[in-house]
Design a protein around this motif. Structure first.
Motif, PDB file in Angstrom:
ATOM      1  N   PRO A 495       1.104  -0.986  -0.010  1.00 61.42           N
ATOM      2  CA  PRO A 495      -0.341   0.167   0.069  1.00 61.42           C
ATOM      3  C   PRO A 495       0.856   0.868   0.175  1.00 61.42           C
ATOM      4  O   PRO A 495       0.475   2.367  -0.017  1.00 61.42           O
ATOM      5  CB  PRO A 495      -0.941  -0.370   1.290  1.00 61.42           C
ATOM      6  N   TRP A 496       2.472   1.035  -0.049  1.00 61.59           N
ATOM      7  CA  TRP A 496       2.822   2.197   0.277  1.00 61.59           C
ATOM      8  C   TRP A 496       3.789   2.269  -1.160  1.00 61.59           C
ATOM      9  O   TRP A 496       4.957   0.909  -1.556  1.00 61.59           O
ATOM     10  CB  TRP A 496       3.188   3.179   0.664  1.00 61.59           C
ATOM     11  N   ARG A 497       5.314   3.431  -1.525  1.00 66.88           N
ATOM     12  CA  ARG A 497       6.487   2.778  -1.492  1.00 66.88           C
ATOM     13  C   ARG A 497       7.611   3.623  -0.861  1.00 66.88           C
ATOM     14  O   ARG A 497       6.679   5.159  -0.769  1.00 66.88           O
ATOM     15  CB  ARG A 497       6.595   2.902  -2.994  1.00 66.88           C
ATOM     16  N   THR A 498       8.022   3.576   0.103  1.00 68.06           N
ATOM     17  CA  THR A 498       9.356   4.271   0.733  1.00 68.06           C
ATOM     18  C   THR A 498       9.774   5.239  -0.228  1.00 68.06           C
ATOM     19  O   THR A 498      11.013   4.622  -0.715  1.00 68.06           O
ATOM     20  CB  THR A 498       9.910   3.251   1.890  1.00 68.06           C
ATOM     21  N   LEU A 499       9.892   6.198  -0.978  1.00 67.07           N
ATOM     22  CA  LEU A 499      10.693   6.733  -0.939  1.00 67.07           C
ATOM     23  C   LEU A 499      11.655   7.896  -1.188  1.00 67.07           C
ATOM     24  O   LEU A 499      12.995   7.583  -1.534  1.00 67.07           O
ATOM     25  CB  LEU A 499      10.059   8.316  -1.224  1.00 67.07           C
ATOM     26  N   ALA A 522       4.635  23.579  -9.095  1.00 67.06           N
ATOM     27  CA  ALA A 522       5.889  23.811  -7.629  1.00 67.06           C
ATOM     28  C   ALA A 522       6.214  22.478  -7.637  1.00 67.06           C
ATOM     29  O   ALA A 522       5.957  21.699  -7.646  1.00 67.06           O
ATOM     30  CB  ALA A 522       4.902  24.483  -6.689  1.00 67.06           C
ATOM     31  N   THR A 523       7.732  22.579  -6.877  1.00 70.36           N
ATOM     32  CA  THR A 523       8.616  21.189  -6.850  1.00 70.36           C
ATOM     33  C   THR A 523       7.688  21.037  -5.446  1.00 70.36           C
ATOM     34  O   THR A 523       8.160  21.942  -4.413  1.00 70.36           O
ATOM     35  CB  THR A 523      10.014  21.212  -6.702  1.00 70.36           C
ATOM     36  N   PRO A 524       7.448  19.946  -5.060  1.00 73.73           N
ATOM     37  CA  PRO A 524       7.077  19.315  -3.550  1.00 73.73           C
ATOM     38  C   PRO A 524       8.389  19.105  -3.436  1.00 73.73           C
ATOM     39  O   PRO A 524       9.323  19.116  -3.387  1.00 73.73           O
ATOM     40  CB  PRO A 524       6.224  18.396  -3.761  1.00 73.73           C
ATOM     41  N   VAL A 525       8.458  20.141  -1.699  1.00 73.63           N
ATOM     42  CA  VAL A 525       9.712  19.135  -0.831  1.00 73.63           C
ATOM     43  C   VAL A 525       8.775  19.245   0.691  1.00 73.63           C
ATOM     44  O   VAL A 525       7.681  19.151   0.526  1.00 73.63           O
ATOM     45  CB  VAL A 525       9.862  20.174  -0.805  1.00 73.63           C
ATOM     46  N   ASP A 578      13.871  17.291  -1.180  1.00 71.58           N
ATOM     47  CA  ASP A 578      12.659  16.721  -2.076  1.00 71.58           C
ATOM     48  C   ASP A 578      11.725  15.644  -1.796  1.00 71.58           C
ATOM     49  O   ASP A 578      12.542  14.760  -1.189  1.00 71.58           O
ATOM     50  CB  ASP A 578      13.956  16.211  -2.952  1.00 71.58           C
ATOM     51  N   LEU A 579      10.862  15.731  -1.881  1.00 69.65           N
ATOM     52  CA  LEU A 579       9.305  15.385  -1.240  1.00 69.65           C
ATOM     53  C   LEU A 579       9.420  13.769  -1.668  1.00 69.65           C
ATOM     54  O   LEU A 579       8.704  12.522  -1.624  1.00 69.65           O
ATOM     55  CB  LEU A 579       8.161  16.132  -1.316  1.00 69.65           C
ATOM     56  N   LEU A 580       9.640  13.683  -3.765  1.00 69.47           N
ATOM     57  CA  LEU A 580       9.554  12.306  -4.614  1.00 69.47           C
ATOM     58  C   LEU A 580      10.910  11.935  -4.056  1.00 69.47           C
ATOM     59  O   LEU A 580      11.026  10.682  -5.157  1.00 69.47           O
ATOM     60  CB  LEU A 580       8.800  12.614  -5.440  1.00 69.47           C
ATOM     61  N   GLN A 581      11.870  12.538  -4.301  1.00 65.61           N
ATOM     62  CA  GLN A 581      13.232  12.121  -4.723  1.00 65.61           C
ATOM     63  C   GLN A 581      14.507  12.024  -3.379  1.00 65.61           C
ATOM     64  O   GLN A 581      14.379  12.716  -2.487  1.00 65.61           O
ATOM     65  CB  GLN A 581      13.937  13.156  -6.008  1.00 65.61           C
ATOM     66  N   PRO A 582      14.823  10.849  -3.429  1.00 67.86           N
ATOM     67  CA  PRO A 582      15.992  10.624  -2.473  1.00 67.86           C
ATOM     68  C   PRO A 582      17.451  11.811  -2.660  1.00 67.86           C
ATOM     69  O   PRO A 582      18.126  11.051  -2.237  1.00 67.86           O
ATOM     70  CB  PRO A 582      16.782   9.421  -2.524  1.00 67.86           C
ATOM     71  N   HIS A 583      16.964  13.019  -2.414  1.00 67.51           N
ATOM     72  CA  HIS A 583      17.999  13.868  -2.438  1.00 67.51           C
ATOM     73  C   HIS A 583      17.478  15.314  -1.649  1.00 67.51           C
ATOM     74  O   HIS A 583      16.357  15.642  -1.842  1.00 67.51           O
ATOM     75  CB  HIS A 583      18.917  14.245  -3.169  1.00 67.51           C
ATOM     76  N   ALA A 654      13.987  10.828   9.330  1.00 63.73           N
ATOM     77  CA  ALA A 654      12.768  11.867   8.524  1.00 63.73           C
ATOM     78  C   ALA A 654      12.294  10.102   7.671  1.00 63.73           C
ATOM     79  O   ALA A 654      13.718  10.037   6.301  1.00 63.73           O
ATOM     80  CB  ALA A 654      12.386  13.008   8.714  1.00 63.73           C
ATOM     81  N   LYS A 655      11.502  10.385   7.264  1.00 65.69           N
ATOM     82  CA  LYS A 655      11.307   9.762   5.740  1.00 65.69           C
ATOM     83  C   LYS A 655       9.842   9.865   4.986  1.00 65.69           C
ATOM     84  O   LYS A 655       8.970  10.360   5.716  1.00 65.69           O
ATOM     85  CB  LYS A 655      11.359   8.176   6.364  1.00 65.69           C
ATOM     86  N   ALA A 656      10.140   9.854   3.517  1.00 67.20           N
ATOM     87  CA  ALA A 656       8.457  10.254   3.274  1.00 67.20           C
ATOM     88  C   ALA A 656       8.101   8.276   2.586  1.00 67.20           C
ATOM     89  O   ALA A 656       9.095   8.103   1.953  1.00 67.20           O
ATOM     90  CB  ALA A 656       8.776  10.470   2.222  1.00 67.20           C
ATOM     91  N   LEU A 657       6.700   8.614   2.732  1.00 67.35           N
ATOM     92  CA  LEU A 657       6.555   7.154   1.879  1.00 67.35           C
ATOM     93  C   LEU A 657       4.791   7.818   1.086  1.00 67.35           C
ATOM     94  O   LEU A 657       4.199   8.731   1.476  1.00 67.35           O
ATOM     95  CB  LEU A 657       5.445   6.394   3.097  1.00 67.35           C
ATOM     96  N   HIS A 658       5.306   7.134  -0.596  1.00 66.28           N
ATOM     97  CA  HIS A 658       3.647   6.789  -1.282  1.00 66.28           C
ATOM     98  C   HIS A 658       2.617   6.903  -1.088  1.00 66.28           C
ATOM     99  O   HIS A 658       2.958   5.397  -1.304  1.00 66.28           O
ATOM    100  CB  HIS A 658       4.233   7.371  -2.625  1.00 66.28           C
ATOM    101  N   LEU A 659       1.864   6.700  -0.294  1.00 67.17           N
ATOM    102  CA  LEU A 659       0.552   5.970   0.235  1.00 67.17           C
ATOM    103  C   LEU A 659       0.084   5.634  -0.990  1.00 67.17           C
ATOM    104  O   LEU A 659      -0.767   6.622  -1.816  1.00 67.17           O
ATOM    105  CB  LEU A 659      -0.368   6.649   1.331  1.00 67.17           C
ATOM    106  N   ARG A 660      -0.369   4.104  -1.158  1.00 66.73           N
ATOM    107  CA  ARG A 660      -1.870   3.552  -2.543  1.00 66.73           C
ATOM    108  C   ARG A 660      -2.168   3.326  -1.329  1.00 66.73           C
ATOM    109  O   ARG A 660      -3.135   1.812  -1.137  1.00 66.73           O
ATOM    110  CB  ARG A 660      -0.619   2.897  -3.093  1.00 66.73           C
ATOM    111  N   PRO A 661      -3.835   4.400  -1.065  1.00 62.24           N
ATOM    112  CA  PRO A 661      -4.951   4.073  -0.077  1.00 62.24           C
ATOM    113  C   PRO A 661      -5.676   2.519  -0.593  1.00 62.24           C
ATOM    114  O   PRO A 661      -6.189   3.116  -1.541  1.00 62.24           O
ATOM    115  CB  PRO A 661      -5.151   5.222   0.598  1.00 62.24           C
TER     116      PRO A 661
END
Length: 668
Positions: A495-499, A522-525, A578-583, A654-661
């Motif tokens: 249900p998610w991918r850890t970005l 805008a670039t999501p951050v 960067d919200l979507l990329q690992p940098h 901290a980490k970001a997860l892209h949810l797939r509800p």
């Protein structure tokens, strides 16, 4: 001191052990001068478990109503009291046994030391009976019985308000009794003359030979005199072991042809002799019998599935044992116990497991193997070969859940702990126990990630798909993206991918935002509030204190201001990622970042709420929870972007997860 008298009826389950029952009854009644702690011990097969089972029948108010108490020796019958706590350790870790005890007494403790402290503080003394200490632990080679004695039984024995009765293997008795004041503990060693029960052994043999109780009609079973003579000989040869009596009787009844009850040389004096004599009477090589039983002696948990028996016996013997096993139940029968296992909730129908009749038979078989590590290595290789297409989702439940126990005893477990598929599909309780038995320095990076995540897996008891989700994000956290990708390829609809994950200490707040661009969206951050001396952090002057709502939504105009915090010098520092990329985006001016407006948040399909160690993501339209995230360390901050990117922070970073509800789920 064997204590049987003709004036009283014996205990119907035990059939003897009068001296031991008298001592246990005195302990239960807290008679003056009776030690507070009693330890029952003896060789494996000496009847320890049978004694405690019979005694507990007398302690359970409802069950004792079914016993002929008026006909029994009054000194063997404990007073009628509430049933004691009986946290049975069979297959459990020491910690699980302790928490069973805490649940029984409805304690509020949150730590093991707290359990002992609360027990000591109870108004009334507590009575605890722990049987079968030798059967503790989900993995035999992990040494759980010793841990149970050291971490649970010894502290209980040292707690003055606890009256403890424990059944413990003889090698662990000294450790349990060490440090206790003189007169505090009584040792009942069932192999010592004081506690031995030769009359009970004869009575046991007589009952087992009786056609009225199921024995076949044979010349030495239907004739009472012949039956008594044979039972007397069996009891005399067995010494102090009820198990040897049982094996002798079963062997004779299963294959009576050619048996001469007058020839005592065919009656065993030990478990080893029972094996060899039975094989000899059937004209078989005793070594063949031992090789047939070797997989059962090396088995984990409840035993080996029938279809695996021949494969594993052949592996240990290094020769084809399928024919011997196909026609060998008469040979192996007295020593083997089948058990029907119910259908698994996740993976289909029931099946039959085979296990040895008693652990002492396993001890004898293992002691006779030329090299235990070699035998376990052969079994482990055979189990690996039994995994279809090396896909753990298709493996037999025994293979997937217990191969770690075999490789642990073979000294090969670290080499096995590189496959995310095994981490996901194996029973987490068994696998965790095996991994924890390996020195941490011997484990590779993925195994250390599993070890860190295992408490969540065992605590939540989630199915394989959600174990995959927990491990996927843990691998990213630990800098192992290739293993996270491997989990994603296991076939689950995660249900998610850890970005990305950022291992930075001291994050105190997070928020999502957007960096405007001259053209396009805008670039999501993500903006993380961190200590001012954090490498790469940008100071933000003039930002005030921030109020973060329970949902993690922050109420300032810019993301930098909304996530800002100040130190004692009035400076604030943030990291922009960067919200979507690992940098990270160290060159970005935080003042340029805008967070979503309240209208944008209100229009987003998902909402967020947070507790100490969990987060809930819910669908605003339906109100249903679509994701639940848990953590082994408390969450300090969280925020959710309108398009379903969740940013969370713990003391680890901290980490970001892209949810797939799609369905309710759990992650860390």
């Amino acid at each position: 001191m064997s204590g049987s008298t003709e004036d009283y009826a014996p205990h119907p389950h035990i059939g003897g052990r009068t001296a031991a029952l008298r001592a246990l009854a005195a302990w239960r009644g807290a008679a003056p001068g009776v030690p507070r702690v009693v330890v029952v011990t003896g060789d494996s097969g000496s009847g320890r478990s049978r004694l405690l089972t019979g005694f507990l029948m007398l302690c359970e108010p409802e069950f004792r109503k079914q016993l002929p108490l008026d006909a029994m020796d009054p000194s063997t019958v404990p007073p009628e009291l509430p049933a004691p706590a009986v946290p049975a350790p069979d297959g459990l870790t020491a910690a699980q046994v302790l928490w069973l005890l805490a649940d029984h007494y409805e304690l509020d403790a949150t730590s093991t030391q707290g359990v002992f402290a609360e027990l000591a503080a109870l108004d009334e003394p507590v009575t605890v009976v722990v049987p079968d200490a030798d059967r503790a632990g989900p993995v035999r080679a992990a040494g759980e019985p010793a841990r149970l004695v050291r971490e649970v039984l010894a502290p209980l024995a040292a707690t003055g308000t606890v009256r403890l009765l424990a059944e413990v293997p003889r090698p662990l008795v000294v450790e349990l009794a060490a440090g206790l004041a003189r007169g505090t503990v009584q040792i009942i060693d069932l192999d010592e003359p004081e506690w031995a029960d030769p009359e009970g052994l004869v009575r046991h043999a007589q009952a087992a030979l009786s056609p009225e109780l199921g024995a076949p009609e044979l010349p030495f079973t239907v004739d009472p005199a012949a039956r008594l003579a044979l039972a007397t000989a069996i009891g005399r040869r067995a010494g102090t072991s009820p198990l040897v009596v049982q094996l002798a009787v079963q062997g004779v009844l299963m294959a009576p042809e050619g048996f001469d009850p007058a020839d005592e040389s065919w009656l065993p004096t030990s478990v080893g002799e029972a094996l060899d004599l039975h094989a000899g009477r059937l004209g078989a090589d005793p070594q063949t019998l031992r090789l047939m039983l070797a997989p059962l002696a090396l088995a984990e948990a409840d035993g080996i599935p029938v279809p695996l028996w021949a494969r594993l016996a052949s592996a240990v013997a290094e020769q084809d044992m399928s024919q011997a096993i196909a026609g060998g139940m008469l040979l192996a029968g007295p020593f083997v116990q089948p058990e029907e296992q119910p259908a698994e909730r996740e993976r289909g129908g029931g099946r039959t497991l085979l296990r040895l009749l008693h652990p002492a038979i396993g001890d004898e078989i293992r002691a006779g193997l030329p090299n235990l590590h070699t035998a376990q290595t052969r079994i482990a290789m055979a189990l690996l070969e039994a995994v279809p297409e090396q896909d753990w989702s298709k493996a037999d439940p025994y293979v997937r859940d217990h191969i770690a126990g075999h490789t642990l005893e073979a000294g090969l477990l670290p080499q096995l702990l590189t496959d995310p598929g095994l981490f996901v599909h194996a029973d987490p309780v068994s696998l965790r126990a095996a991994v924890e038995a390996v020195p941490v320095e011997a484990l590779g990076a993925p195994a250390r990630t599993y070890l860190r995540t295992a408490p969540l897996l065992t605590r939540t008891q989630v199915p394989a798909a959600l174990r995959a989700a927990l491990l996927e994000t843990a691998f990213v956290e630990d800098g192992l993206p290739e293993y996270a990708d491997a989990v994603q390829r296991l076939g689950f609809e995660l249900p998610w991918r850890t970005l990305w994950s950022l291992p930075v200490a001291g994050v105190s707040a997070v928020t999502v935002g957007g960096l405007p661009r001259p053209e396009g969206p805008a670039t999501p951050v993500a903006v993380l509030v961190v200590p001012a001396d954090t490498p790469g952090a940008r100071p933000v002057a003039g930002a005030g204190e921030v109020e973060v709502s329970a949902t993690g939504e922050m109420g300032e105009t810019s993301a930098a201001e909304g996530a800002g915090d100040t130190d004692e010098t009035g400076r604030s520092a943030v990291l922009v990622h960067d919200l979507l990329q690992p940098h990270s985006l160290d060159e970005i001016d935080p003042g340029q970042i805008l967070r979503p407006s309240e209208d944008e948040r209100a229009a987003a399909p998902l909402g967020l709420s947070r507790g100490a160690d969990y987060l809930r993501v819910w669908d605003r339209a339906s109100g249903e929870v679509v994701a639940v995230l848990i953590s082994d360390t408390p969450f300090v901050a969280a925020d959710l972007s309108p398009d379903g990117i969740l940013v969370v922070a713990t003391e680890r970073g901290a980490k970001a997860l892209h949810l797939r509800p799609a369905a309710s789920t759990i992650a860390s």
